[in-house]
Structures are given as structure tokens and as C-alpha cells.
Design a protein around this motif. Structure first.
Motif, mmCIF file in Angstrom:
data_model
loop_
_atom_site.group_PDB
_atom_site.id
_atom_site.type_symbol
_atom_site.label_atom_id
_atom_site.label_comp_id
_atom_site.label_asym_id
_atom_site.label_seq_id
_atom_site.Cartn_x
_atom_site.Cartn_y
_atom_site.Cartn_z
ATOM 1 N N GLU A 1 45.110 51.001 27.167
ATOM 2 C CA GLU A 1 45.009 49.648 26.654
ATOM 3 C C GLU A 1 44.605 49.638 25.175
ATOM 4 O O GLU A 1 45.133 48.851 24.380
ATOM 5 N N ALA B 1 44.937 50.457 18.398
ATOM 6 C CA ALA B 1 43.732 51.121 17.908
ATOM 7 C C ALA B 1 43.998 52.602 17.675
ATOM 8 O O ALA B 1 44.839 53.211 18.343
ATOM 9 N N HIS C 1 46.921 48.176 22.036
ATOM 10 C CA HIS C 1 46.536 47.194 21.020
ATOM 11 C C HIS C 1 46.722 47.731 19.603
ATOM 12 O O HIS C 1 46.560 46.984 18.632
ATOM 13 N N GLN D 1 39.971 43.143 27.045
ATOM 14 C CA GLN D 1 41.157 43.086 26.193
ATOM 15 C C GLN D 1 40.843 42.415 24.855
ATOM 16 O O GLN D 1 41.338 42.835 23.798
ATOM 17 N N HIS D 2 40.018 41.410 24.886
ATOM 18 C CA HIS D 2 39.629 40.720 23.651
ATOM 19 C C HIS D 2 38.891 41.679 22.715
ATOM 20 O O HIS D 2 39.182 41.719 21.509
ATOM 21 N N SER D 3 37.960 42.451 23.274
ATOM 22 C CA SER D 3 37.216 43.414 22.451
ATOM 23 C C SER D 3 38.136 44.491 21.890
ATOM 24 O O SER D 3 38.021 44.887 20.724
ATOM 25 N N MET D 4 39.064 44.964 22.715
ATOM 26 C CA MET D 4 39.957 46.027 22.263
ATOM 27 C C MET D 4 40.899 45.529 21.164
ATOM 28 O O MET D 4 41.206 46.271 20.217
ATOM 29 N N ALA D 5 41.343 44.292 21.269
ATOM 30 C CA ALA D 5 42.194 43.724 20.225
ATOM 31 C C ALA D 5 41.430 43.635 18.904
ATOM 32 O O ALA D 5 41.986 43.913 17.826
ATOM 33 N N ARG D 6 40.158 43.279 18.981
ATOM 34 C CA ARG D 6 39.338 43.204 17.767
ATOM 35 C C ARG D 6 39.130 44.590 17.163
ATOM 36 O O ARG D 6 39.136 44.746 15.934
ATOM 37 N N ALA E 1 41.176 47.055 17.232
ATOM 38 C CA ALA E 1 42.405 47.395 16.523
ATOM 39 C C ALA E 1 42.552 46.582 15.243
ATOM 40 O O ALA E 1 42.908 47.117 14.182
ATOM 41 N N ASP E 2 42.283 45.302 15.313
ATOM 42 C CA ASP E 2 42.450 44.431 14.148
ATOM 43 C C ASP E 2 41.541 44.842 12.991
ATOM 44 O O ASP E 2 41.917 44.698 11.816
#
Length: 441
Positions: free
Chosen positions: A322, A328, A326, A280-285, A287-288
Motif C-alpha cells: 500500500e 512512497a 501511494h 491509507q490517509h496516513s500513507m498518502a501523506r 508519499a505526498d
């Protein structure tokens, strides 16, 4: 009035009435009111004139003596955009088999064929065959990765150039370099590849696996791309090993270098096996940082977790729900076609879409997902395609399906492909055309 299932007027000015367009693909004028049903489909009339969408109107409001096709609520989509293909490898499977049908077998099967058989004529004929398939299925644009790390890095690029020119106006083709990250350790070679990609108006590519020098090499790739104004597309984490996290090294490099150009990351299989919080941390990054993601479900289902005599336990498809959750930019594409990496496929993005919906549980709700094979990959390619809008080319696909469950239930082999306002007069090519190149069955 004509039959909305098959007939298309021969005249250049006509109406596609009562069309059900996926709302996510429709850019209607704000001044009109259109109703959207719970399935995420919007009913409208599309006025076609001189190969473009002249107007979008509420159903039944277009008047005059124009020819009318009454779609009776059947779906109409814009042309498809395939963000990840391999045209130079396509259709070599009969002469370059992969006996183990796994990733290692594919890696071993391609180089001998490339070295001994990839003449300009061979590559071009296979490319044209594949493009004719994509065209009949409704594709208007695609990105193709080209094998570049070889004795003659420019071989596939030279072969594609005249093919690309021939297909202008039918399929927009964007080439991307397929280069293992370790090859960027040679500074002169790296510059040569980047210059070549720029000369061909292409995309700088990387196969980004774990490498002890990954940090410096990724920074070099992004710097080369930034200086030349190139987009970047990387194959990454095409494995089920949860310890493989090259995606994080890439995201670190984007932040460290400040690279602002478009980045696309393909595969991301190991995200499906990593611990939830970590993934989840990688996926949020992702998208960001505005990175686009491309999932290749058919190829990953074919290669991943293949053990002789044992049914697969893990399927290797990236966690699309997921990633989308986020924010993406998530796309779905074909990948390989009848080669050692994927033995099947026909560059039919509707087949890929239907498969992705079923295996990825993208149907609750389904209404955002048509964008994954149309406007979202078009944005990643930097082109205006994959949407229905006033003034846009009338590059459309007419389906017999009314609801999404009908679209997913059948192959939609009766679809009608319209280009510049006219139904195409083309059929899928016969595989026998390639017999002299790949051998008889």
C-alpha cells in the motif's frame, strides 16, 4: 571465456556478458536497445575497466580481446544499501539475554549492558565484526543508529569515528542519533545533541512515541535539523496498538515547520492494524511529503505479538504494498543483529529481501522491489550507490540465480561479491572471535 558462476578475471579490463540485471537497478544509455523479460530482468553485457562500469551493451556485441565472463542469464546486482542498523548493540545477546524475547524485555536488557560493558574497544570490535559480515554479503553503504540518550551521549559516536574511517572505500557508514523524543524537552541537551550530530556528519534521530508534548518536541527536532542542514530519521509506531499514530504527529510537524530536508521513518508497525481508511490517509501523506519509509521485517517478526505459549496472530510488518502504491519511497533493512531486540541476523540484506518478499507478498510483481535494498535507500542516504550505470563503480554481486523465484528459493550463499572490478577475498568472521567479549556458548 571464463565460468560465469565463479571466476572473475584478475585483469582490470573485462566483460561480464549475458548478465541479467534487475531493470529497476540498470541505468543504461538511452541510445542502446535492451530486452527486458517478464521477470523484470534485462540482459546486457557490462564492460568493466579500472574498477568502473565502462560500458553497457546489448548481449554479444562487445568485441575485442578482453577476458569474458559469460553469465548465461544469471543475475547481477549492484552493491546493497542497508538503511537501518544498530552497530553499537550488535552481538551482545550472549551476555545480555532477553528472556521474554519481547519489546519490553529488549528495552530492559540493553541499558545495564551499555552502562557496564560498552568500552571503546568493546564497541569497536563488535562494530568491525558486523561490518565484515555486511561486506562479505555485498553491502556497500549503511546507516547505523547509535544509542545517544545516556550518561555519555557521545560514547558510541567516539567509538564509531575510527571504525568509519577504517572502512572508507569498502562500506560508507552514516551514523544517526537514537534519542527518545522526551529527551528533546531539555533545550540545552537537544542543542548539544544536534551540534554533536552535525560535527560527526550524521543524521538527527528520534524515537517518536506518543508524548503529551509531541507537537512542540517534534517541531524542535525539525527546527534543529533545518538550522544545521541535517537529515532526520525516526523510529515510529513500533507497536501493534492501532491507537498509536505518532506518524501523523510527525507529518503534521513537517507541514507546520516546512521542513524540507530528508526524513526517514522506520517500523510503522501500527499501520498494519489501523482501520484501512485511516491508514491509507496516513500513507498518502507520507508519499505526498516525500518521506522515505524503512521496514524492518526480521526484527518486527521477532518482537511483535509475542505471547508465551501462543503462536503470533499479527506480524507487525508495515503495509509495504500500500505504501508503494501511494508512491512512497519504500526501503527494507536489517535492523538489529544478535542483540536483545533481534536474536539472529547477519547484516545480510539478501536474507532480509528474501524474507520480505515472502511474508509481504511482494512477488506479484517482484520487479520493483530490488530497489528497496539498493538505489532507494541510497537516495534516502543522499549517496550515489545501488545502481548499475556507465561510470559507476563496479561494485557488483553475481548470483547463481537466473529468475527471481530461484533467487528467493535459496540463500544465495554462493554469491560472488565484486568491489571496484575485483572479487573480494574475504570470508565471514567466526563468532568465536567475540568469545572474550560476550562469553563462550
Amino acid at each position: 571465456m571464463t565460468d560465469g558462476r565463479t571466476a572473475v578475471p584478475k585483469t582490470g579490463h573485462w566483460v561480464l556478458a549475458n548478465a541479467a540485471v534487475p531493470t529497476v537497478l540498470l541505468d543504461a544509455p538511452a541510445s542502446i536497445e535492451l530486452a527486458t523479460n517478464p521477470d523484470g530482468l534485462t540482459r546486457c553485457d557490462l564492460v568493466i575497466n579500472d574498477g568502473r562500469v565502462e560500458a553497457i551493451a546489448p548481449p554479444g556485441t562487445v568485441r575485442g580481446d578482453l577476458a569474458v565472463i559469460d553469465r548465461a542469464g544469471r543475475q547481477v546486482w549492484p552493491g546493497l544499501v542497508d538503511l537501518h542498523t544498530h552497530l553499537d548493540k550488535g552481538h551482545i545477546l550472549p551476555r545480555a539475554p532477553n528472556p521474554t524475547a519481547d519489546f519490553a524485555g529488549a528495552l530492559a536488557a540493553v541499558p545495564p549492558d551499555r552502562t557496564s560493558r560498552w568500552s571503546q574497544t568493546d564497541i569497536q570490535r563488535r562494530m568491525d565484526f558486523a561490518l565484515r559480515c555486511a561486506y562479505v554479503h555485498g553491502t556497500v553503504a549503511l546507516r547505523t543508529h547509535l544509542d545517544t540518550a545516556q550518561d555519555d551521549p557521545e560514547r558510541s559516536w567516539r567509538a564509531l569515528a575510527p571504525v568509519r574511517e577504517t572502512w572508507i572505500g569498502r562500506i560508507a557508514i552514516q551514523p544517526a542519533a537514537l534519542v527518545p523524543i522526551s529527551h528533546y524537552s531539555d533545550v540545552d541537551y537537544a542543542r548539544r545533541i544536534a551540534d554533536m550530530v552535525a560535527a560527526y556528519d550524521g543524521v538527527l534521530g528520534v524515537v517518536a512515541y506518543e508524548d503529551p508534548n509531541a507537537e512542540a518536541l517534534l517541531d524542535r527536532v525539525l527546527t534543529l535539523a533545518a538550522v544545521r542542514g541535517l537529515a532526520v530519521d525516526m523510529h515510529v509506531d513500533e507497536t501493534l496498538d492501532p491507537s498509536v499514530t505518532a506518524v501523523d504527529r510527525i507529518l503534521d510537524s513537517i507541514e507546520r515547520t516546512g521542513f524540507a530536508g530528508p526524513v526517514t521513518l522506520g517500523h510503522l508497525c501500527s499501520l498494519s492494524t489501523r482501520a484501512d481508511a485511516d491508514a491509507q490517509h496516513s500513507m498518502a501523506r507520507i508519499a505526498d511529503l516525500g518521506v522515505a519509509v524503512v521496514s524492518l521485517p526480521l526484527c518486527n517478526l521477532f518482537l511483535q505479538n509475542r505471547v508465551p505459549g501462543r503462536s503470533p496472530r499479527q506480524r507487525g510488518v508495515a503495509p509495504l504494498l500500500e505504501l508503494a502504491g501511494h508512491g512512497a519511497a519504500v526501503t527494507i533493512a536489517s535492523d538489529n543483529t544478535r542483540d536483545p531486540f533481534y536474536a539472529y541476523g547477519d547484516l545480510d540484506l539478501i536474507e532480509v529481501f528474501r524474507t520480505a518478499v515472502r511474508i509481504g507478498h511482494l512477488d506479484r510483481p517482484i520487479d520493483p522491489w530490488p530497489a528497496a535494498v539498493t538505489r532507494t535507500p541510497a537516495t534516502a542516504m543522499g549517496i550515489d550507490a545501488g545502481r548499475i550505470a556507465v561510470g559507476a563503480p563496479a561494485d557488483l554481486i553475481l548470483f547463481s540465480a537466473r529468475r527471481f523465484d530461484e533467487l528467493i528459493a535459496r540463500p544465495q550463499s554462493d554469491r560472488v561479491v565484486i568491489r571496484r572490478g575485483q572479487a573480494i577475498n574475504a570470508e565471514l568472521p567466526d563468532f568465536a572471535e567475540l568469545d572474550d567479549l560476550v562469553g563462550h556458548p
